[in-house]
Design an enzyme around this catalytic site. Structure first.
Site, PDB file in Angstrom:
ATOM      1  CD  GLU A 135      -1.810   0.183   3.342  1.00  0.00           C
ATOM      2  OE1 GLU A 135      -2.815   0.739   3.534  1.00  0.00           O
ATOM      3  OE2 GLU A 135      -2.068  -1.149   4.266  1.00  0.00           O
ATOM      4  CB  SER A 186      -8.827   4.166   9.736  1.00  0.00           C
ATOM      5  OG  SER A 186      -9.457   3.779   8.490  1.00  0.00           O
ATOM      6  CB  SER A 189       1.486   5.859   7.370  1.00  0.00           C
ATOM      7  OG  SER A 189       0.808   4.669   7.896  1.00  0.00           O
ATOM      8  NE  ARG A 201       3.442   3.390   9.088  1.00  0.00           N
ATOM      9  CZ  ARG A 201       3.374   3.657  10.253  1.00  0.00           C
ATOM     10  NH1 ARG A 201       4.445   3.301  10.960  1.00  0.00           N
ATOM     11  NH2 ARG A 201       2.154   3.932  10.802  1.00  0.00           N
TER      12      ARG A 201
HETATM   13  P1  ADP Z   1      -8.707   4.073   5.098  1.00  0.00           P
HETATM   14  O1  ADP Z   1      -7.838   3.519   4.002  1.00  0.00           O
HETATM   15  O2  ADP Z   1      -8.093   3.714   6.431  1.00  0.00           O
HETATM   16  O3  ADP Z   1     -10.141   3.700   4.887  1.00  0.00           O
HETATM   17  P2  ADP Z   1      -9.286   6.820   4.024  1.00  0.00           P
HETATM   18  O4  ADP Z   1      -7.935   7.457   3.492  1.00  0.00           O
HETATM   19  O5  ADP Z   1     -10.036   6.371   3.041  1.00  0.00           O
HETATM   20  O6  ADP Z   1      -8.492   5.622   5.103  1.00  0.00           O
HETATM   21  O7  ADP Z   1      -9.708   7.728   5.160  1.00  0.00           O
HETATM   22  C1  ADP Z   1     -10.797   7.351   5.999  1.00  0.00           C
HETATM   23  C2  ADP Z   1     -11.313   8.213   6.798  1.00  0.00           C
HETATM   24  O8  ADP Z   1     -11.488   9.316   5.975  1.00  0.00           O
HETATM   25  C3  ADP Z   1     -12.389   8.281   7.864  1.00  0.00           C
HETATM   26  O9  ADP Z   1     -11.723   7.822   9.064  1.00  0.00           O
HETATM   27  C4  ADP Z   1     -12.883   9.613   8.172  1.00  0.00           C
HETATM   28  O10 ADP Z   1     -12.200  10.294   9.073  1.00  0.00           O
HETATM   29  C5  ADP Z   1     -12.557  10.052   6.659  1.00  0.00           C
HETATM   30  N1  ADP Z   1     -13.660  10.273   5.781  1.00  0.00           N
HETATM   31  C6  ADP Z   1     -14.104  11.137   4.554  1.00  0.00           C
HETATM   32  N2  ADP Z   1     -15.116  10.902   3.929  1.00  0.00           N
HETATM   33  C7  ADP Z   1     -15.815   9.817   4.604  1.00  0.00           C
HETATM   34  C8  ADP Z   1     -16.996   8.993   4.257  1.00  0.00           C
HETATM   35  N3  ADP Z   1     -17.618   9.279   3.441  1.00  0.00           N
HETATM   36  N4  ADP Z   1     -17.233   7.885   5.328  1.00  0.00           N
HETATM   37  C9  ADP Z   1     -16.464   7.802   6.257  1.00  0.00           C
HETATM   38  N5  ADP Z   1     -15.256   8.352   6.610  1.00  0.00           N
HETATM   39  C10 ADP Z   1     -15.023   9.345   5.762  1.00  0.00           C
END
Ligand code: ADP
Length: 368
Positions: A135, A186, A189, A201
């Protein structure tokens, strides 16, 4: 490792802890042979993906991010950006099956934790195998490609502490190295990037976008990220946090901290520090609590980033990840935190396709 060769369709998928990001390349010209060979199913899928902006109740295409006339492996076409909550993977697989995906491709390029977690489901339910990519490799590759392809990709916020003057300004990121890449998904990094294939990292924190959303739902009863951001937009975190002036009773100039310099750019406050008082708790609103949660999480990421930049002697920081989606409050806070504490030497940069780089990088690694 993608066995499907260069035959269409081309997808890149990043299955994250919260959101799944799907990037789809739609070729502009289809050769006569391809058109003849294009089975009805593929045509249907192409039309389904490119003509809709919503898929079921929870899938969205970010049409404003669409990139036309890009070149990938000698083909011209359009990149489409689609996302859905990872918790809806079951419905996605059912849809893919219903649309006949399994009859088209044997392999889909995927990254993110979910590429492991759902691999069996892809195999068994839709007869698709996943070509898994790292990733962080995908993230960097995707971001470098998009930045080089889209002249308006990179920007910064000018005068981030002055709401009336603050605006987005394009930034020329054509000579990027070295830079820090802070991915706020979530979790968080932090990577030090010295060259296209040279990165480490260096840090991270479990207090990220998922923490903001989780705490905000607990504290305010909201049910979505969009709602959480909307609440935060009209809230006031200084009614929740303890500020310099609450502690010292006025300016504390010895440390160069103006007393009313609000929580916005400072982490020398005590986040949620007023909430031990029952009276104070009774006067704060859901909006104030949402704002305080957003500011707390953002400032913590800002201060970890600043320490990393100092340690690595790197002056440019690129913030990405979906936490920054529809979230100018956090972007401006990060920009002012970098600015304030470094006396202007650190620069906070942002990218339009904030959360999609892992999926793009994955699509690009499709070797055919
Ligand atoms: P991951 O790959 O861990 O899912 P992302 O880069 O997609 O990470 O980011 C997830 C974060 O983005 C969520 O924790 C929240 O803070 C934010 N976020 C933005 N838009 C949304 C959405 N529509 N639903 C849920 N979370 C969202």
């Amino acid at each position: 490792p993608c066995e499907s060769g260069n035959s269409m369709p081309w997808f890149g998928m990043d299955i994250g802890g919260t959101l799944t990001k799907l990037v789809y390349f739609e070729p502009k010209y289809i050769t006569k042979d391809e058109a003849d060979a294009e089975v009805e199913t593929l045509k249907n899928i192409r039309q389904y993906l490119t003509k809709n902006s919503a898929y079921g109740k929870t899938g969205h295409r970010d049409a404003h991010l669409q990139m036309d006339d890009v070149c990938i492996r000698g083909r011209r076409g359009t990149l489409h950006f689609i996302r859905f909550p990872t918790s809806e993977m079951g419905n996605f697989l059912a849809l893919a099956k219903a649309k006949g995906m399994a009859t088209l491709v044997t392999t889909v390029c995927a990254t993110g934790g979910g590429a492991y977690k759902f691999e069996e489901n892809f195999n068994q339910e839709v007869n698709l195998s996943l070509a898994k990519f790292d990733e962080l490799d995908s993230l960097i590759r995707g971001m470098l490609y998009i930045d080089a392809t889209n002249p308006h990709e990179c920007y910064y916020w000018s005068e981030p502490t002055d709401e009336s003057k603050c605006q987005k300004v394009p930034y020329d990121f054509s000579k990027p190295y070295p830079f820090l890449l802070v991915n706020i998904g979530s979790g968080v990094s932090i990577l030090a990037v010295q060259g296209p294939n040279d990165y480490r990292r260096i840090s991270g924190t479990s207090l990220g976008g998922g923490t903001f959303l989780g705490l905000c739902c607990l504290l305010t009863g909201c049910n979505s990220f969009e709602e959480a951001i909307e609440l935060a937009t009209s809230g006031d975190s200084t009614r929740v946090d303890k500020l310099v002036k609450d502690i010292y009773g006025g300016d504390y100039s010895r440390f160069g901290l103006p007393g009313d310099l609000v929580a916005s750019s400072l982490n020398d406050v005590c986040s949620f520090g007023q909430m031990n008082s029952k009276d104070r708790r009774n006067t704060v609103s859901r909006e104030d609590l949402a704002r305080a949660t957003l500011v707390t999480i953002t400032n913590n990421i800002g201060s970890i980033t600043r320490m990393c930049a100092l340690n690595e002697k790197i002056e440019r920081v690129v913030f990405v990840g979906n936490f920054l989606r529809v979230n100018p409050i956090s972007m401006k806070l990060l920009a002012s935190a970098m600015d304030y504490w470094s006396k202007g030497t650190l620069k906070a940069l942002f990218l339009e396709h904030e959360g999609y780089f892992g999926a793009v990088g994955c699509l690009l690694q499709f070797t055919g």
